[in-house]
Design an enzyme around this catalytic site. Sequence first.
Site, PDB file in Angstrom:
ATOM      1  N   GLY A 237       0.288  -5.002   1.055  1.00 46.12           N
ATOM      2  CA  GLY A 237      -0.929  -5.094   0.234  1.00 46.12           C
ATOM      3  C   GLY A 237      -0.701  -5.867  -1.056  1.00 46.12           C
ATOM      4  O   GLY A 237      -1.631  -6.480  -1.591  1.00 46.12           O
TER       5      GLY A 237
ATOM      6  N   GLU B 241       4.145  -4.560   7.469  1.00 43.94           N
ATOM      7  CA  GLU B 241       3.282  -3.546   8.101  1.00 43.94           C
ATOM      8  C   GLU B 241       3.669  -3.217   9.537  1.00 43.94           C
ATOM      9  O   GLU B 241       3.687  -2.055   9.931  1.00 43.94           O
ATOM     10  CB  GLU B 241       1.811  -3.986   8.062  1.00 43.94           C
ATOM     11  CG  GLU B 241       1.163  -3.840   6.692  1.00 43.94           C
ATOM     12  CD  GLU B 241       1.324  -5.073   5.813  1.00 43.94           C
ATOM     13  OE1 GLU B 241       2.178  -5.943   6.127  1.00 43.94           O
ATOM     14  OE2 GLU B 241       0.604  -5.164   4.807  1.00 43.94           O
TER      15      GLU B 241
ATOM     16  N   GLU C  11      -1.053  -9.326  -0.179  1.00 46.75           N
ATOM     17  CA  GLU C  11      -2.464  -9.588   0.151  1.00 46.75           C
ATOM     18  C   GLU C  11      -3.319  -9.736  -1.120  1.00 46.75           C
ATOM     19  O   GLU C  11      -4.256 -10.521  -1.148  1.00 46.75           O
ATOM     20  CB  GLU C  11      -2.990  -8.470   1.056  1.00 46.75           C
ATOM     21  CG  GLU C  11      -2.341  -8.551   2.434  1.00 46.75           C
ATOM     22  CD  GLU C  11      -2.678  -7.358   3.308  1.00 46.75           C
ATOM     23  OE1 GLU C  11      -2.221  -6.242   2.966  1.00 46.75           O
ATOM     24  OE2 GLU C  11      -3.383  -7.522   4.309  1.00 46.75           O
TER      25      GLU C  11
ATOM     26  N   ALA D 218       0.858  -1.184   0.000  1.00 46.58           N
ATOM     27  CA  ALA D 218       0.000   0.000   0.000  1.00 46.58           C
ATOM     28  C   ALA D 218       0.893   1.233   0.000  1.00 46.58           C
ATOM     29  O   ALA D 218       2.050   1.174   0.445  1.00 46.58           O
ATOM     30  CB  ALA D 218      -0.890  -0.019   1.233  1.00 46.58           C
TER      31      ALA D 218
HETATM   32  N1  COA Z   1       4.462   3.182  -0.820  1.00 43.80           N
HETATM   33  C1  COA Z   1       4.803   4.323  -1.413  1.00 43.80           C
HETATM   34  N2  COA Z   1       5.853   4.455  -2.223  1.00 43.80           N
HETATM   35  C2  COA Z   1       6.595   3.365  -2.445  1.00 43.80           C
HETATM   36  C3  COA Z   1       6.300   2.136  -1.860  1.00 43.80           C
HETATM   37  C4  COA Z   1       5.173   2.065  -1.025  1.00 43.80           C
HETATM   38  N3  COA Z   1       4.794   0.917  -0.444  1.00 43.80           N
HETATM   39  N4  COA Z   1       7.223   1.233  -2.259  1.00 43.80           N
HETATM   40  C5  COA Z   1       8.048   1.882  -3.064  1.00 43.80           C
HETATM   41  N5  COA Z   1       7.694   3.170  -3.195  1.00 43.80           N
HETATM   42  C6  COA Z   1       8.311   4.222  -3.992  1.00 43.80           C
HETATM   43  C7  COA Z   1       9.540   4.789  -3.313  1.00 43.80           C
HETATM   44  O1  COA Z   1       9.160   5.754  -2.361  1.00 43.80           O
HETATM   45  C8  COA Z   1      10.261   5.363  -4.488  1.00 43.80           C
HETATM   46  O2  COA Z   1       9.630   6.588  -4.851  1.00 43.80           O
HETATM   47  P1  COA Z   1      10.527   7.892  -5.192  1.00 43.80           P
HETATM   48  O3  COA Z   1      11.393   7.460  -6.346  1.00 43.80           O
HETATM   49  O4  COA Z   1       9.530   8.934  -5.537  1.00 43.80           O
HETATM   50  O5  COA Z   1      11.336   8.166  -3.955  1.00 43.80           O
HETATM   51  C9  COA Z   1       9.963   4.371  -5.596  1.00 43.80           C
HETATM   52  O6  COA Z   1       8.805   3.679  -5.201  1.00 43.80           O
HETATM   53  C10 COA Z   1      11.065   3.351  -5.808  1.00 43.80           C
HETATM   54  O7  COA Z   1      11.320   2.739  -4.566  1.00 43.80           O
HETATM   55  P2  COA Z   1      12.770   2.729  -3.843  1.00 43.80           P
HETATM   56  O8  COA Z   1      12.531   2.592  -2.374  1.00 43.80           O
HETATM   57  O9  COA Z   1      13.577   3.869  -4.303  1.00 43.80           O
HETATM   58  O10 COA Z   1      13.362   1.383  -4.443  1.00 43.80           O
HETATM   59  P3  COA Z   1      14.385   0.397  -3.736  1.00 43.80           P
HETATM   60  O11 COA Z   1      14.795  -0.572  -4.776  1.00 43.80           O
HETATM   61  O12 COA Z   1      15.458   1.157  -3.049  1.00 43.80           O
HETATM   62  O13 COA Z   1      13.545  -0.368  -2.615  1.00 43.80           O
HETATM   63  C11 COA Z   1      11.658  -1.535  -1.692  1.00 43.80           C
HETATM   64  C12 COA Z   1      12.462  -1.190  -2.961  1.00 43.80           C
HETATM   65  C13 COA Z   1      10.398  -2.286  -2.144  1.00 43.80           C
HETATM   66  C14 COA Z   1      12.505  -2.438  -0.784  1.00 43.80           C
HETATM   67  C15 COA Z   1      11.302  -0.242  -0.938  1.00 43.80           C
HETATM   68  O14 COA Z   1      10.702   0.650  -1.857  1.00 43.80           O
HETATM   69  C16 COA Z   1      10.314  -0.454   0.184  1.00 43.80           C
HETATM   70  O15 COA Z   1      10.710  -0.910   1.258  1.00 43.80           O
HETATM   71  N6  COA Z   1       9.029  -0.129  -0.027  1.00 43.80           N
HETATM   72  C17 COA Z   1       8.020  -0.243   0.990  1.00 43.80           C
HETATM   73  C18 COA Z   1       7.594  -1.668   1.147  1.00 43.80           C
HETATM   74  C19 COA Z   1       6.552  -1.800   2.238  1.00 43.80           C
HETATM   75  O16 COA Z   1       6.805  -1.601   3.405  1.00 43.80           O
HETATM   76  N7  COA Z   1       5.317  -2.171   1.818  1.00 43.80           N
HETATM   77  C20 COA Z   1       4.221  -2.414   2.701  1.00 43.80           C
HETATM   78  C21 COA Z   1       3.432  -1.195   2.900  1.00 43.80           C
HETATM   79  S1  COA Z   1       2.087  -1.519   3.999  1.00 43.80           S
END
Ligand code: COA
Length: 258
Positions: A109, A132, A112, A64
């Site tokens: 999400g 989460e 999910e 999400a």
């Molecule tokens: N919500 C909002 N934005 C997200 C996102 C999320 N769940 N997951 C990734 N993004 C965005 C990042 O903020 C980034 O945006 P930006 O370029 O405007 O800063 C873009 O997607 C690319 O992600 P980035 O974090 O730069 O890539 P990465 O390869 O370094 O890391 C992840 C990838 C998936 C490990 C990392 O993005 C992450 O931990 N995301 C959240 C995962 C999460 O906790 N999901 C559950 C949410 S309830």
Amino acid sequence: MDFVQVERGDNGVAVLTIDRQDKLNALNPQVVEEIGQALLELDVNPPRAIIVTGAGSRAFIAGADIAVMSQMSPMEAKRFAELGHAATALLDRSPVPTIAAINGFALGGGCEIALACDIRIAAENALLGFPEVSLGILPGMGGTQRLPRLVGPGIAKELIFSGRRIKADEARMVNLVNRVVPEGEALNAAKELASQIAVNGPLAVRMAKASANRALDVDLISGLEYEADQFGLLFSTEDAKEGMGAFVEKRKAQFKGS
Ligand code: COA
């Protein structure tokens, strides 16, 4: 729709792609609404199978949208969870089989959405998990309910309480995914499986799905009664006559879905 594309193939297989690549296909309320809308539209004239996947090579869905959620009031958050429940219920209860083609990150999400599908195929590079609690929230799109049903309460609680990300091979080991395929091959493998499903009697497949879903909701005796009813009902269809007749006549069945 801005973030969801649906493509219907000639073989009756529909592919629903979530496309918000700059945010790794993260789910904001609009994306979730569009998934629901696309599934409702597919329901009007159901294909033989639906594949759900994420655009690009990096992510199925990275969860999400955390930036959006960080600004939500409790009531907005509840509404967001309800939107998620509506979309995942449409997958769960879709009359036709649904397959998640997990081509990269499937977190929160994203996992999910995959859990609400009937079948999950993951690429070797996929990373799955429920982060989460590391954000001070909990899986709110059905994860606390569907994960224990799929992998059992012990593994589900370990994954949800720790927020630990797991690779595709571990996800396979705990039955979170059905199958692991080489990187870049999740969608092809899902298409191949969907094609195998699509040549079978469509009413039979639908009723088999309804019957298997029932197994999760009711006691064994009631479930078996339901199965017998569905079995009997299929004998009123042209498809059953055609399917069994074709076997007896040593030819390939041509199902019409009637
Ligand atoms: N919500 C909002 N934005 C997200 C996102 C999320 N769940 N997951 C990734 N993004 C965005 C990042 O903020 C980034 O945006 P930006 O370029 O405007 O800063 C873009 O997607 C690319 O992600 P980035 O974090 O730069 O890539 P990465 O390869 O370094 O890391 C992840 C990838 C998936 C490990 C990392 O993005 C992450 O931990 N995301 C959240 C995962 C999460 O906790 N999901 C559950 C949410 S309830």
